[in-house]
Write an enzyme that holds these catalytic residues in place. Structure first.
Site, mmCIF file in Angstrom:
data_model
loop_
_atom_site.group_PDB
_atom_site.id
_atom_site.type_symbol
_atom_site.label_atom_id
_atom_site.label_comp_id
_atom_site.label_asym_id
_atom_site.label_seq_id
_atom_site.Cartn_x
_atom_site.Cartn_y
_atom_site.Cartn_z
ATOM 1 C CG ASP A 122 -2.014 2.257 1.348
ATOM 2 O OD1 ASP A 122 -1.602 3.324 0.873
ATOM 3 O OD2 ASP A 122 -3.194 2.070 1.708
ATOM 4 C CD GLU A 126 0.589 6.181 2.566
ATOM 5 O OE1 GLU A 126 0.125 7.190 2.023
ATOM 6 O OE2 GLU A 126 -0.019 5.103 2.634
#
Length: 536
Positions: free
Chosen positions: A199, A263
């Site tokens: 993330d 990401e």
């Protein structure tokens, strides 16, 4: 390690919304395990699980309080082990989220760090003194609104939070923090996971001098709904130290033969940074939000894909049209379509023709649309803080629709977000085996990609065509394909040579002689038989 990830298709599962097996209205790990046959039948290679770790759920699990346990709302570690075993039995790889740039403010490390300035973890988070007038040390903003700094009266300092104040940022300039993060990853690798999705992978490090960000060089005619987008984020993220940290992560992953995808939370130079982050010895793949906007033009798609491989010939992208943070593409691009179903099927053919790896968001294989929600139905802090726009993330996170039974077969209780009529009409049971359904088109497109070396790993050569036609050749020699897409709801035709008749997941495409008719939202896959030429 095996390069299974190269050209693979991953399916993102949002645990809260996939399948609830205990009737509390929230999805869980046993529910996911029960539904893995759907993913195997769909034809994907891997599933990515969004966070299921212990958490106060201030940001639906992206605020982790224990990185080595399952939150009771989702089940137990034994449930997780059973999920991995079943997935592997079905030939599916398992990738799990790692939310390591920040923790929950209830994590024991932060509880200790905020006690005073001399405790063993005093330097594990980003702390800074106030300016002389008591204001934060700089102008950095939180993605979720307001300053990126929260005051703590115990230390008489501010701490950095790029997201919620309940999500304090770790200090990766401290080597002990890096060592701890590697140990958390090792815990899951030992349990058999096949890789990680990182993330906000560009948020790990901050500028040690805490310099102010400047205004976005792209001048805005009026303020944005979220002022975070009005800054050029030179110093609060995207720091060069990130690259050496990714190399440490890669060495650990190589020890286990595991894969990675990062990401890229960046709006300015995402394509260039994706290349940097996937250079040899760093991440295996990287994806951004580049294809998750409202542009649906041939120029746009060519620019992003061609630009990546020109700028990063040794890198590897993962492309996605939707995820848990954005409006579903069947809603975003609706004005470019003759119908929702036509758009959903064309988007499947389009995405699965791209060079790189692919990520599908749960429900897109049904042509699912965003759910209009009332303010009182929201749970997402971003949606609540910025109501009524930008639209929050709950709209895309509503439960998976399995059948026509109450609550869509998702739960026997009250679902944590509602399933409304428009979404309930698109369900797995009703589309399974139904000729022409979006689901069956996805299955066909996935099978076609899996059986085509050109689509999995072949290089891309774009053709110079006028809007709204996107055209490129994938691969060389035997098995090469000409891929053509009419990105509009109006029929047109082109002259083609050096190709055979449309095959695979082609849509509304008819070849008569050398004239190819492309109906509204058409897709055409044509085997290359000679020198390819396409003319208006």
């Amino acid at each position: 390690m095996s390069d299974w990830w190269r050209g693979a298709v991953t399916y993102q599962v949002y645990p809260r919304s996939f399948q609830d097996d205990n009737g509390d209205g929230v999805g869980d790990l046993p529910g996911i395990t029960r539904r893995l046959d759907h993913l195997a039948a769909l034809g994907v290679d891997a599933l990515w699980l969004s966070p299921f770790f212990r958490s106060p759920m201030k940001d639906m699990g992206y605020d982790v309080s224990d990185y080595c346990d399952v939150d009771p709302v989702f089940g137990t570690l034994a449930d997780f082990d059973a999920l991995v075993a079943r997935a592997h039995d079905l030939g599916l790889k398992v990738i799990i989220d790692q939310v390591l740039s920040h923790t929950s403010d209830q994590h024991p490390f932060f509880v200790e760090s905020r006690k005073d300035r001399v405790n063993p973890r005093a330097d594990w988070y980003v702390w800074a003194d106030p300016r002389h007038d008591g204001t934060p040390p700089n102008n950095w903003l939180s993605v979720f609104g307001g300053p990126a700094w929260a005051w703590d009266a115990r230390r008489k300092q501010y701490y950095l939070h790029n997201f919620l104040a309940a999500q304090p940022d770790l200090n990766y300039h401290n080597p002990a923090v890096q060592d701890w993060a590697l140990s958390a990853m090792r815990f899951w690798l030992e349990r058999g996971v096949d890789g990680f999705r990182f993330d906000t992978v560009n948020y790990f490090f901050h500028d040690l001098l805490l310099r102010d960000n400047c205004a976005d060089y792209r001048v805005k005619p009026e303020p944005e709904g979220n002022p975070y987008g009005m800054q050029y984020h030179l110093f609060d993220k995207n720091q060069p130290e990130n690259l050496a940290w990714l190399e440490r992560i890669r060495r650990l992953l190589d020890d286990y033969g595991a894969a990675s995808v990062g990401e890229m939370g960046e709006s300015h130079h995402a394509i260039r940074m994706m290349g940097e982050y996937t250079a040899p010895g760093r991440l295996h793949q990287c994806y951004s939000f580049e294809l998750m906007g409202y542009d649906y033009s041939a120029t746009f798609f060519r620019d992003r894909i061609e630009g990546f491989f020109k700028g990063a010939p040794d890198g590897w992208p993962m492309w996605a049209f939707s995820n848990h943070d954005v409006v579903r593409h069947a809603t975003r691009w609706a004005r470019h379509a003759a119908s929702t179903e036509d758009l959903a099927k064309q988007a499947a053919s389009l995405l699965l023709s791209f060079e790189g790896s692919i990520c599908l968001w749960q429900g897109e294989e049904l042509g699912q649309t965003d759910t209009p929600l009332d303010f009182e139905e929201l749970t997402d802090p971003q949606g609540i803080n910025f109501w009524p726009e930008p639209i929050g993330r709950d709209n895309t996170r509503t439960p998976m629709v399995w059948d026509a039974s109450p609550n869509a077969g998702f739960t026997s209780g009250k679902p944590w977000l509602p399933v409304k009529a428009e979404q309930a009409a698109r369900h797995v049971a009703g589309q399974t085996g139904a000729q022409g359904s979006v689901l069956e088109h996805y299955r066909a497109a996935l099978a076609f990609r899996k059986g085509s070396a050109a689509l999995r790993t072949g290089r891309t050569r774009f053709l110079d065509l006028r809007e709204p036609v996107l055209g490129f050749v994938r691969g060389e020699g035997e098995g090469a394909l000409l891929c053509l897409f009419n990105l509009s709801p109006v029929a047109l035709s082109v002259t083609v040579s050096g190709v055979g008749a449309p095959t695979g997941p082609s849509l509304h495409a008819v070849l008569q002689g050398d004239r190819l008719t492309l109906g509204p939202n058409a897709a055409a896959f044509l085997p290359v038989t000679g020198t390819v030429a396409v003319h208006d």
